[in-house]
Write a protein that holds these residues in place. Structure first.
Motif, PDB file in Angstrom:
ATOM      1  N   ALA A 233      55.480  41.475  41.186  1.00  0.00           N
ATOM      2  CA  ALA A 233      54.519  42.744  41.477  1.00  0.00           C
ATOM      3  C   ALA A 233      53.478  42.499  40.074  1.00  0.00           C
ATOM      4  O   ALA A 233      52.532  42.919  40.071  1.00  0.00           O
ATOM      5  CB  ALA A 233      55.461  43.788  41.263  1.00  0.00           C
ATOM      6  N   ALA A 234      54.125  41.994  39.032  1.00  0.00           N
ATOM      7  CA  ALA A 234      53.441  42.046  37.756  1.00  0.00           C
ATOM      8  C   ALA A 234      52.373  41.022  37.930  1.00  0.00           C
ATOM      9  O   ALA A 234      51.332  41.293  37.428  1.00  0.00           O
ATOM     10  CB  ALA A 234      54.251  41.553  36.655  1.00  0.00           C
TER      11      ALA A 234
ATOM     12  N   VAL B 217      50.875  40.092  40.745  1.00  0.00           N
ATOM     13  CA  VAL B 217      49.843  40.665  41.750  1.00  0.00           C
ATOM     14  C   VAL B 217      48.968  41.584  40.819  1.00  0.00           C
ATOM     15  O   VAL B 217      47.606  41.376  40.940  1.00  0.00           O
ATOM     16  CB  VAL B 217      50.638  41.537  42.700  1.00  0.00           C
ATOM     17  CG1 VAL B 217      49.433  42.361  43.681  1.00  0.00           C
ATOM     18  CG2 VAL B 217      51.272  40.391  43.921  1.00  0.00           C
ATOM     19  N   VAL B 218      49.474  42.435  39.894  1.00  0.00           N
ATOM     20  CA  VAL B 218      48.600  43.395  39.358  1.00  0.00           C
ATOM     21  C   VAL B 218      47.799  42.931  38.284  1.00  0.00           C
ATOM     22  O   VAL B 218      46.749  42.953  38.178  1.00  0.00           O
ATOM     23  CB  VAL B 218      49.664  44.297  38.690  1.00  0.00           C
ATOM     24  CG1 VAL B 218      48.743  45.305  37.666  1.00  0.00           C
ATOM     25  CG2 VAL B 218      50.398  45.415  39.336  1.00  0.00           C
ATOM     26  N   GLN B 219      48.502  41.869  37.686  1.00  0.00           N
ATOM     27  CA  GLN B 219      47.803  40.921  36.636  1.00  0.00           C
ATOM     28  C   GLN B 219      46.386  40.168  37.166  1.00  0.00           C
ATOM     29  O   GLN B 219      45.311  40.151  36.886  1.00  0.00           O
ATOM     30  CB  GLN B 219      48.350  39.839  35.935  1.00  0.00           C
ATOM     31  CG  GLN B 219      47.800  39.445  34.921  1.00  0.00           C
ATOM     32  CD  GLN B 219      47.317  40.060  33.525  1.00  0.00           C
ATOM     33  OE1 GLN B 219      47.954  41.146  33.393  1.00  0.00           O
ATOM     34  NE2 GLN B 219      46.163  39.877  32.849  1.00  0.00           N
TER      35      GLN B 219
ATOM     36  N   TYR C  98      45.032  40.945  40.174  1.00  0.00           N
ATOM     37  CA  TYR C  98      44.048  41.955  40.686  1.00  0.00           C
ATOM     38  C   TYR C  98      43.034  42.434  39.558  1.00  0.00           C
ATOM     39  O   TYR C  98      41.692  42.566  39.764  1.00  0.00           O
ATOM     40  CB  TYR C  98      44.803  43.079  41.263  1.00  0.00           C
ATOM     41  CG  TYR C  98      43.865  44.285  41.596  1.00  0.00           C
ATOM     42  CD1 TYR C  98      43.161  44.199  42.823  1.00  0.00           C
ATOM     43  CD2 TYR C  98      43.507  45.578  40.870  1.00  0.00           C
ATOM     44  CE1 TYR C  98      42.212  45.348  43.070  1.00  0.00           C
ATOM     45  CE2 TYR C  98      42.772  46.518  41.285  1.00  0.00           C
ATOM     46  CZ  TYR C  98      42.011  46.374  42.306  1.00  0.00           C
ATOM     47  OH  TYR C  98      41.058  47.276  42.876  1.00  0.00           O
ATOM     48  N   ALA C  99      43.676  42.671  38.389  1.00  0.00           N
ATOM     49  CA  ALA C  99      42.898  43.246  37.263  1.00  0.00           C
ATOM     50  C   ALA C  99      41.848  42.085  36.893  1.00  0.00           C
ATOM     51  O   ALA C  99      40.800  42.264  36.493  1.00  0.00           O
ATOM     52  CB  ALA C  99      43.646  43.664  35.823  1.00  0.00           C
ATOM     53  N   TRP C 100      42.392  41.000  36.509  1.00  0.00           N
ATOM     54  CA  TRP C 100      41.452  39.661  36.134  1.00  0.00           C
ATOM     55  C   TRP C 100      40.295  39.578  37.236  1.00  0.00           C
ATOM     56  O   TRP C 100      39.303  39.333  36.776  1.00  0.00           O
ATOM     57  CB  TRP C 100      42.402  38.534  36.131  1.00  0.00           C
ATOM     58  CG  TRP C 100      41.581  37.367  35.573  1.00  0.00           C
ATOM     59  CD1 TRP C 100      41.280  37.044  34.451  1.00  0.00           C
ATOM     60  CD2 TRP C 100      41.205  36.254  36.461  1.00  0.00           C
ATOM     61  NE1 TRP C 100      40.338  36.022  34.175  1.00  0.00           N
ATOM     62  CE2 TRP C 100      40.328  35.207  35.499  1.00  0.00           C
ATOM     63  CE3 TRP C 100      41.009  36.133  37.576  1.00  0.00           C
ATOM     64  CZ2 TRP C 100      39.622  34.081  35.774  1.00  0.00           C
ATOM     65  CZ3 TRP C 100      40.379  35.022  38.106  1.00  0.00           C
ATOM     66  CH2 TRP C 100      39.948  34.058  37.198  1.00  0.00           C
TER      67      TRP C 100
ATOM     68  N   THR D  39      36.003  44.710  44.526  1.00  0.00           N
ATOM     69  CA  THR D  39      37.261  45.237  44.649  1.00  0.00           C
ATOM     70  C   THR D  39      38.139  44.312  45.934  1.00  0.00           C
ATOM     71  O   THR D  39      39.008  44.339  45.569  1.00  0.00           O
ATOM     72  CB  THR D  39      37.371  46.627  44.782  1.00  0.00           C
ATOM     73  OG1 THR D  39      36.313  47.322  43.845  1.00  0.00           O
ATOM     74  CG2 THR D  39      38.582  47.404  45.007  1.00  0.00           C
TER      75      THR D  39
ATOM     76  N   LEU E 133      41.691  42.296  45.523  1.00  0.00           N
ATOM     77  CA  LEU E 133      42.679  42.854  46.336  1.00  0.00           C
ATOM     78  C   LEU E 133      43.181  41.417  47.202  1.00  0.00           C
ATOM     79  O   LEU E 133      44.218  40.911  47.100  1.00  0.00           O
ATOM     80  CB  LEU E 133      42.194  43.860  47.264  1.00  0.00           C
ATOM     81  CG  LEU E 133      43.681  44.327  48.094  1.00  0.00           C
ATOM     82  CD1 LEU E 133      44.645  44.874  46.985  1.00  0.00           C
ATOM     83  CD2 LEU E 133      43.049  45.440  48.848  1.00  0.00           C
TER      84      LEU E 133
ATOM     85  N   ALA F 103      44.853  39.065  44.616  1.00  0.00           N
ATOM     86  CA  ALA F 103      46.174  39.548  44.238  1.00  0.00           C
ATOM     87  C   ALA F 103      46.903  39.348  45.221  1.00  0.00           C
ATOM     88  O   ALA F 103      48.078  38.780  45.181  1.00  0.00           O
ATOM     89  CB  ALA F 103      46.180  41.132  43.983  1.00  0.00           C
TER      90      ALA F 103
END
Length: 609
Positions: free
Chosen positions: A41-42, A44-46, A48-50, A291, A295, A298
């Protein structure tokens, strides 16, 4: 270094026991699964943000480059007309009209001068305002709805210019809904304002060009916003004259789209200030793709991490499968050895069968060659038989010109002694025509009688019909046959010319035989194309073909003629020749006679005629 340090401390058996106990503890497995899920999960979030930041940066760079181009084009369009009011203010005719406003000749001269400058500059309108705010001269002076004499002192750009300051003004035409821009330049003399020179230009070409280059499907917009945050020019018509929120010079913004289906959309925005006009040029592009790509990246990272985890579990299970595979491999090896023995036996059998098959193929090829040679000889013999049947007519065709040649030659000798050169020249022309006719006939006979192998090539069907009628000309004339032809002269088919002529001569000769006792004798030949095939149809006005004969018409050695008049091979050979061409020969009865029709492969170059 890891193995050298740990192996002496933990023997191999202890390590295997520890590993077995480790993976058999449900609580530890649950803990490891939870840790891996949190790490995934961490990640995927990282990711996505990058990825989103990278997409926004690329989109902003693209918008910044496009904005530079559009801003340069707009400033260039405005700049090339900015000088024109100053030129008008210094013009001698303009100065003279302001000094003598009642001089009608000067008024006409000045208006023509403004028309000329307006056309050369490509402006919409150019006019001169006097100190009282009335238009004293205009480039549209010759039109019925000219603005000459109108009071424009209340217009903001005129009012500002009458106060001694250059002015600019933007407005959208109420009639055409097109953007227009005004340049106003005060005309000064000793510090006093004598009048104002005004130039009106249209920005519709720029707006139209922008709208054409930035389509709605690209989710991009280009806006020009004035100092009151009102959109004055826009590639999207629904945004024109709308209030635009304050947008950042660079970054992202969430805007509500205009229209009945208004929705909030995330845009990447870039702005450029145009301080000379007090405007801002804003370039917007939908950030939805960035976006979505973020996604996707991610999700891809999550899938990759899940794949790595599953790969580790797979490697752990793989060792357990190796032992069972070894046992299966031994069984498979035994089966493989047995299968090789059976394959060797079957291969020997197939080799013997193949040798026998090759021998049979060789014998069949030899038989086919003998059959082909016999068929060629039979076709040639049939052709010579046709020539024999036509020998009387051919002899007549040759003997008549020979008799005429002897008469013309003897006559020319007598005329030569008399010195009648004109009649001698006429005789020589007749001799030349007769020899050319005889040469054409003998060439056709040599070509028809030649024994040649089958060679398919494009051939004009009209030539085959002409050659057939030439060889049968004496018989047609003697038996008083009426010939009717309907031929497409451009039609080419894939065939052998000599063999096609043999088929046509056979069909036409049979048609002539069928009409010997007929009161009306008409031979009809039609050549056309349909359904991608070439068709030839030979019709006669004879007695027709009985039904019992029609069923056996193409059988070898079947003939309805008297003994000695034919072998019954003509139609059978003709059908074989047409079959070699890739076509079929058919016979049928028609009202008042019989018809034979064959079809051939149409050449590509005239398949669409």
């Amino acid at each position: 270094m890891f193995r050298a340090f740990f192996l002496p401390t933990f023997p191999r058996q202890q390590l295997l026991a520890f590993r077995s106990g480790l993976f058999n503890r449900p609580a530890l497995v649950y803990t490891l699964g939870t840790v891996l899920l949190g790490l995934a999960a961490a990640a995927v979030v990282q990711v996505y943000a990058w990825s989103a930041q990278q997409g926004y940066d690329q989109l902003n760079d693209m918008l910044e480059h496009q904005l530079d181009l559009y801003a340069g084009g707009l400033e260039s369009e405005l700049g090339k007309h900015e000088y024109l009011p100053g030129i008008i203010a210094m013009d001698q005719d303009v100065q003279a009209l302001l000094a003598r406003p009642d001089d009608m000749k000067q008024l006409e001269k000045t208006s023509k001068r403004l028309s000329s400058l307006n056309v050369r500059a490509g402006a919409m309108m150019t006019f001169l305002v006097n100190s009282t705010g009335n238009i004293s001269a205009a480039s549209d002076w010759y039109q019925q709805d000219s603005r000459m004499g109108r009071d424009v002192s209340t217009l903001p750009y005129v009012r500002e210019a009458l106060q001694g300051r250059p002015a600019r003004y933007f407005s959208r035409s109420a009639e055409r809904n097109t953007p227009e821009y005004y340049f106003a330049q005060p005309i000064l003399q000793n510090g006093a304002v004598l009048g104002v020179a005004v130039v009106k230009i249209s920005l519709d070409p720029i707006e139209s060009t922008w709208s054409a280059s930035i389509t709605q499907s690209s989710h991009e917009m280009l806006l020009v916003v004035d100092e009151n945050d009102t959109v004055i020019i826009a590639t999207a018509p629904e945004w024109r004259n709308q209030h635009a929120p304050r947008l950042p010079m660079s970054g992202t913004a969430v805007l509500r789209s205009q229209g009945p289906n208004a929705a909030l959309i995330l845009y990447a925005a870039q702005s450029r200030a145009m301080p000379h006009q007090g405007w801002r040029l804003v370039m917007l592009a939908s950030a939805g793709n960035a976006t979505v790509n973020a996604l996707r990246n991610a999700i891809g990272a999550g899938v990759l991490l899940a794949f790595v985890s599953l790969l580790g579990l797979f490697l752990a299970q793989r060792r357990r499968a190796i032992a069972s595979r070894l046992k299966a491999r031994e069984a498979l090896q035994r089966a493989h050895d047995l299968l090789e023995v059976r394959i060797a036996e079957r291969t020997a059998e197939l080799h013997d069968m193949n040798q026998e098959l090759l021998r049979e193929v060789s014998e069949r090829k030899h038989a086919e060659q003998v059959l082909r040679a016999s068929q060629d000889s039979l076709i040639h013999a049939s052709r010579l038989a046709l020539l024999g049947q036509m020998s009387a007519g051919i002899t007549h065709e040759i003997s008549q010109p020979l008799t005429a040649l002897r008469s013309l030659s003897f006559n020319s000798q007598l005329l030569l002694k008399r010195g009648e050169m004109a009649r001698i020249e006429k005789n020589l022309q007749s001799i030349s025509a007769l020899t050319e006719r005889m040469g054409h006939l003998t060439e056709q006979l040599k070509s028809f009688s030649r024994k040649t192998p089958l060679a398919l090539r494009p051939f004009l069907l009209a030539d085959a019909v002409d050659a057939t009628l030439l060889l049968l000309e004496n018989r047609i004339r003697t038996e008083q046959i009426t010939v009717h032809t309907v031929i497409d002269a451009r039609l080419r088919a894939l065939c052998d010319s000599n063999r096609l002529e043999q088929v046509l001569i056979n069909l036409c000769a049979n048609a002539l035989d069928a009409m010997r006792e007929a009161p009306a004798r008409t031979l009809s030949i039609r050549v056309w194309h349909a359904g991608g095939r070439a068709h030839i149809r030979v019709e006669d006005s004879g007695t027709g073909i009985p039904d019992d004969v029609l069923a056996r018409l193409f059988e070898p050695f079947f003939s309805t003629k008297l003994p000695g008049q034919g072998l019954g091979l003509g139609l059978a050979i003709s059908a074989d020749i047409v079959r070699d061409f890739g076509g079929t020969l058919r016979a049928s009865n028609i009202p008042g006679g019989a018809a034979f029709e064959l079809d051939l492969q149409l050449c590509e170059e005239i398949s669409h005629v």
